[in-house]
Structure formats: C-alpha cells, structure tokens
Design an enzyme around this catalytic site. Structure first.
Site: not given
Length: 666
Positions: A422, A585
């Site tokens: 990611c 995040h």
C-alpha cells in the site's frame, strides 16, 4: 511463465465505458430469467408462435370462455393476439420487466438495501406509465436514481430518530419520496425515453432500409474482444431489441453481439491450422463457446494474433446480413450466447434465417481466419497464456473459463512469497497480510511467506503482489514479473480464497511457519486507554480522520502535521477495510512526523459514511517501526470474527476494549 496479472489497471476511456456497461448489465443480468420466460411465452403462444402454428384445436377452449372473444383459442389468447384479451406477453414487457430492472438498480445503489429497490421500483412505475414504449431505459435511469436518492435522504436523519419511531419515519419517507419520483418519472423520464426510443428506432430503421446494419460489426466485434460486450449487449441492444420485439414479434438486434457463429469459426480455424497450445486447446474452447455460450473463451485467440479480428468482423457482418435478407431475429435476448439459447428464442418464422446466420457467420470467420493462419510464416505460435492474461486484465478479474486455455491458468507457477503493498506499508497492507496469512496457514502452506511493504519499497523478488485496486498499476511497475491481485476489501476479499487455490495449484507445501508480524504488548503505550473513545462525535469521514489523528497527537505519538498526512493518504486510496472498519494513517513521506508507534480507537455507534461504506470502528495508526504490526494482526483477527466484533460493540469501558484485543492470539 510470462507475467500474469489478475486484475485490470484502472483508467482510460475503455475502462470507464466498461464500468458503465457493467453497471447497466448488472441491472439486466439478474433478471435474465424473466426475459427468457417472456421470450418463451412469446415464442410459444403468440399468433405466429410454435404452438399456435401447430393448431389451437389440439388444446381446445377452456370452459367458460367466450369463443367469440377468443378468436384464436385459449393458447393464442395467452399471447394476447386476439384483439381484446390482454394475455401475458404485453403486461410482462410493459410492467414486470422494467419494474424488475428498476428494483434491481435501486437496490444496487443503496448497498443492496431493499428500501432502495422498493423506491426504485416506485420511481420506475411512474416512467412506465408516462410513455407507450417498453420502459427499459427509463428503468435504468429511475431505478438507480430512486435507490441513490433514498440512501442520501436516510443519511440525513441516521441515528437521530427517537427509539420507537424508526418504522414510522422509514415507511413514510420511502412512501413520500417514492411518490415524488413516480411523478417525476411520469412527467420527465417517460416522455424523454419515448423521444429517445423514437430516435433510436429511426436510426435502426435507416440502417436496415439502407442495408448498413452489418457495418455495426466493425465496431461490435473489436469491442467484444476489449471486454465491452456487456456494455454493448445489455446496455444497448437488449433494451432496444426488446422494444422492437414487443412491436414486431422479433428483433435482429438480439443477434448482432450474441451470434455464436464468428467465434465458432475462429476456433475451428485454430483447430485445423493453429499451432501448439492454441491448436490443442481450441476444441475444448469451441464447446464452451458454441454450446456453453461463453464467448470470452475466444477473446485470447484474437489477442494472441490481432489480425484475426478481421475474421470475426467479417463473420459478424455475414450473420447480420443473413438475418436482414431473411427478415429474421430473436424474440428475447439469447443469454448466454449459446446456440441452444439462440434456437429457443427464435420464433418459428425466423428459425431458418437465424440458423443460417450462425452457420454462414461461422463459415466466413473460419475461411478468413484459416487463410490468415495459413499465410502466417512466423515460427511463433503465439503466447496464449499472455493473451489470456491480457483478457483477464481487461475483464478486471480472473476468467471462470480461462483455465481451459492454459491448462490451469496460474498452475505451474510456484508461489512462495507474497507481499501486500500500500502507500505507506504500515496499515492497510498489514491488516490484509494478517488475514491472508491465516488462510494460507490453515490450508497447510507453512512455507509461504506473507509480508507487507510500501509500494515505493517493493523489489521485483516476490511471486505474488496484492494491492488495493487503485494501486495495482503502480505495483506492476515495481514488480513486473509477479502475479498481481487487486482487492477492494482487505478484510474479507474473495480474492484471498483464489490466492490459496493458486498456491494449491502451484505446488507449495508445508514447512516452516509463514512469516508473521512481530508481537506487540497491548499493555504498552501503543494503545493507551486515553486513546480509546467509545462514542465518537464525528459525522463524516474527514471529521473521523481528524478525531482519530488528534488522539494520536494528544498521546504525544505524532506531530500535528501527521493529521494532515492522514487526510492526504485518504485522497489517494480509501483506508476502509470492510467489515465496518477503517484504519486511517499517514503517507509514507510523513513517517518523520511520528515520534513513537501508537494506535487510537474510536467507535461510532451510528456509523460514519466512509466513501459510501459504513464505518463503525475507526483505528488511527502511527507506525514508527514494526512493533505495531502485532496489534494490527490482533485487530485483523477480531474483524473477521463476528463474535469478537460484537464484543467490541458492547464494550462499556476502554479497559474492556483492551481486553477484547488481548484475547486474540496471533
């Protein structure tokens, strides 16, 4: 084995058209059974149908019916061709089929919620009664509009209704809004679709009158190979063809895309003049295509040698021209495009013409493809595996029949190293890696390692790479030799089961335990009780990200700039994990703003809309190293277990939340 990708990169006009066509076809395909039922009733019982041609005297009249009213007998009366009796055919195409499409579209747009389907059906009914043409296009507009708008309206008072009044508010809101949309459908959508249908009919008549309809194959056949067949067939030809069949008893439009002849001729040419694996696999592919009706099976054969597109184009033109000459067509969609479905939907008056259109289309396609294969002097037999991969990439998922072309698809490639990638490599990927690792271990493949990384840190050393579907293209650039799998739900994607099947096929076996995330002590300051909020105050995704980020700032774990990085991260790829969980995040570049590893936990009993998906639990993440991964693994174990999620939902204190997390072993 050549590079294999099991999902398509996103972007480009073709993908947007494909997605739009898929959206339209997703409203039609679940209701194909109803279309077939209507087509069979039409084929059997109208005045020119199979049974009525044999003779109504075989079936006689039903006692109590007025013989003068039912001039053609009871059987033909079922078709409604006696001039007075309504029959079944008319009401089915006028009301049943459009309302089913509208209901399906509304339910799709409201996250498979029945309320969306009901309001979509009400809105469609307004359009149906607002014009004198079959309202399929109106249903494809009003159905999704009803579901989408009802979802937005319900969100306005979600969680704000006093207990005991939910049913009252929900029923009256759906009823009132449904009434408004029905009126809009009657006044606006009905006349609009009527005008559009008249225009489309004029275009089709012009093409037919000037013998130009065969030229449509120049666009249709290449578009099929580019996996736009659903956009063409169910998005365009099915609604137009159904309207034409309602007036004329048949439509040639049903056989422009669905004719199995061109693909059959191509595969026959490969059987006799192909080379290697392509020639060996062609007979099985022919059976799947011609009898099974799965046309996608021949697409890789064209992609392998693109000049063969000429064969299917000329074959398609021949089929259309034959139907024009014989004035033949089908009475309902042939779905799937099998010769069996084609014959079942052919009216008695068109049976010869339809059959000849398939035979002649296959003959022309065979002759052209055979000629092109014969004059091909190259020793290269073509890479069918790569062509199959390209076809799957355009489709956006693994083909259910592609294994018939290459033996086992990805079988033969041993998979021992898997990486979840990611943007930052510390949140979404860690959760997904944990879920997949458990599945692989449960399947007995202990020597398969599953790790997570940031895309920027990828090296071309992994056998398989898993990414969010919006990041696949970037990952492919970093790891071109790997198998790539795209997911949109890191917690419960069905692709994980496919990966386990791929590992089974590749021969990976037991051995040492797969690489696991390092443990983290729950009692440490990674997740402090002060960072746990049981009733969040945010009402939107961005507010929830800010709330989770501020808890990390308050804990002294990150600088305030990290919250901005969390928002920036969300603009690239959603951090919604599925199963009511989001884990916002920061970006990889924001790791300098992290002072120490920490996690925040916020619960939203009324849920937060996270890019159209509900989020009840929001876990903010700041990972300085790898010591947070053990906790993420625990969290992943919880959110694939409905009983554990329920414990989190019922927790009354931060200590109870920590106890739930501590009860899960990784």
């Amino acid at each position: 084995m050549s590079t294999t990708t099991t999902a398509a990169p996103r972007g480009g006009a073709r993908v947007h058209v494909q997605k739009f066509g898929t959206f339209l076809s997703n409203m039609v395909l679940p209701n194909i059974g109803a279309f077939i039922a209507w087509g069979l009733i039409t084929a059997l019982f109208i005045q020119s149908g199979w049974i009525t041609l044999i003779g109504n005297e075989l079936f006689g009249y039903v006692p109590g019916l007025d013989p003068g009213k039912y001039d053609y007998g009871f059987v033909s009366a079922l078709g409604g061709w006696d001039g007075e009796h309504v029959g079944i055919v008319g009401p089915m195409i006028t009301y049943l089929l459009p309302i089913l499409i509208g209901y399906t579209g509304g339910r799709m747009m409201y996250d498979d919620n029945i309320r969306g389907g009901v309001v979509g059906a009400i809105a469609t009914m307004g359009a149906v009664t607002g014009a004198d043409v079959p309202m399929f296009l109106g249903a494809m507009i009003m159905g999704p509009l009803g579901g989408w708008s009802m979802k937005k309206i319900d969100a306005l008072w979600d969680g704000k209704i006093k207990p005991g009044f939910e049913m009252l508010v929900n029923n009256f809101s759906a009823g009132i809004w449904g009434m408004i949309l029905a009126i809009v459908g009657f006044v606006v959508a009905g006349p609009f679709v009527q005008a559009f249908s008249d225009l489309a009919e004029s275009v089709v008549d012009f093409l037919v009158d000037n013998s130009l309809l065969p030229l449509t194959s120049i666009f249709v056949e290449p578009a099929k190979v580019l996996f736009l067949n659903n956009a063409i067939n169910h998005g365009v030809f099915t609604p137009l063809g159904t309207a034409e069949a309602a007036e004329q008893g048949k439509s040639i439009l049903f056989l422009i895309e669905a004719n199995p002849g061109p693909g059959a001729g191509l595969l026959l040419a490969y059987m006799f003049f192909g080379k290697g694996l392509a020639r060996a696999s062609a007979p099985g592919a022919l059976l799947i295509q011609f009898v099974g009706g799965i046309h996608e099976i021949y697409f890789p054969y064209v992609l392998m040698k693109p000049k063969l597109i000429l064969a299917v184009i000329l074959g398609g033109m021949t089929g259309v021209a034959t139907n024009l000459v014989f004035d033949s067509g089908l009475q309902a969609p042939a779905a799937p495009g099998s010769i069996i479905a084609v014959w079942l939907q052919a009216p008695a008056s068109s049976f010869v013409g339809v059959t000849l259109s398939v035979i002649l289309a296959a003959t022309v396609s065979f002759l052209v493809a055979a000629f092109l294969l014969k004059i091909d002097n190259s020793d290269d037999e073509g890479d069918l595996s790569k062509a199959t991969t390209d076809m799957e990439a355009m489709k956006g998922k693994r083909s259910s029949v592609a294994g018939a072309l290459t033996g086992a698809g990805t079988a033969g490639k041993e998979i021992r190293s898997i990486v979840f990638a990611c943007d930052a490599g510390m949140g979404s990927s860690a959760m997904g890696a944990s879920v997949l690792r458990r599945k692989i271990q449960a399947a007995g493949h202990g020597d398969v390692t599953v790790v997570n990384k940031a895309i920027s840190n990828l090296t071309d050393t992994f056998d398989l790479v898993v990414t969010h579907q919006d990041l696949t293209t970037r990952a492919q650039q970093k790891t071109p030799s790997a198998i790539h799998v795209s997911v949109d739900n890191f917690m419960g994607s069905p692709r994980y089961d496919e990966i386990v099947e791929m590992i089974d096929a590749g021969g990976a076996g037991g051995g040492a335990a797969a690489a696991a995330a390092p443990e983290a002590e729950i009692g440490s300051d990674v997740l402090a009780e002060d960072s746990i909020v049981l009733r969040g105050t945010a009402t939107s995704r961005d507010e929830a990200i800010t709330e989770a980020g501020r808890l990390l700032v308050a804990a002294g774990a990150v600088d305030p700039s990290y919250v901005d990085a969390m928002h920036e991260r969300e603009t690239s790829v959603s951090t919604h994990m599925g199963n009511l969980l989001a884990i916002p995040h920061g970006t990889n570049e924001a790791k300098g703003a992290i002072r120490r590893t920490a996690i925040s936990f916020v619960r939203y009993p009324a849920h937060v809309d996270w890019n159209g998906k509900p989020a009840e639990f929001v876990i903010g993440i700041a990972g300085a190293g790898n010591d947070h991964l053990g906790l993420l693994s625990k969290i992943a174990g919880i959110f694939v277990d409905s009983a554990q999620v329920e414990r989190l939902r019922e927790a009354q204190t931060p200590g109870e939340v920590l106890a739930v997390l501590d009860s899960v072993k990784v």
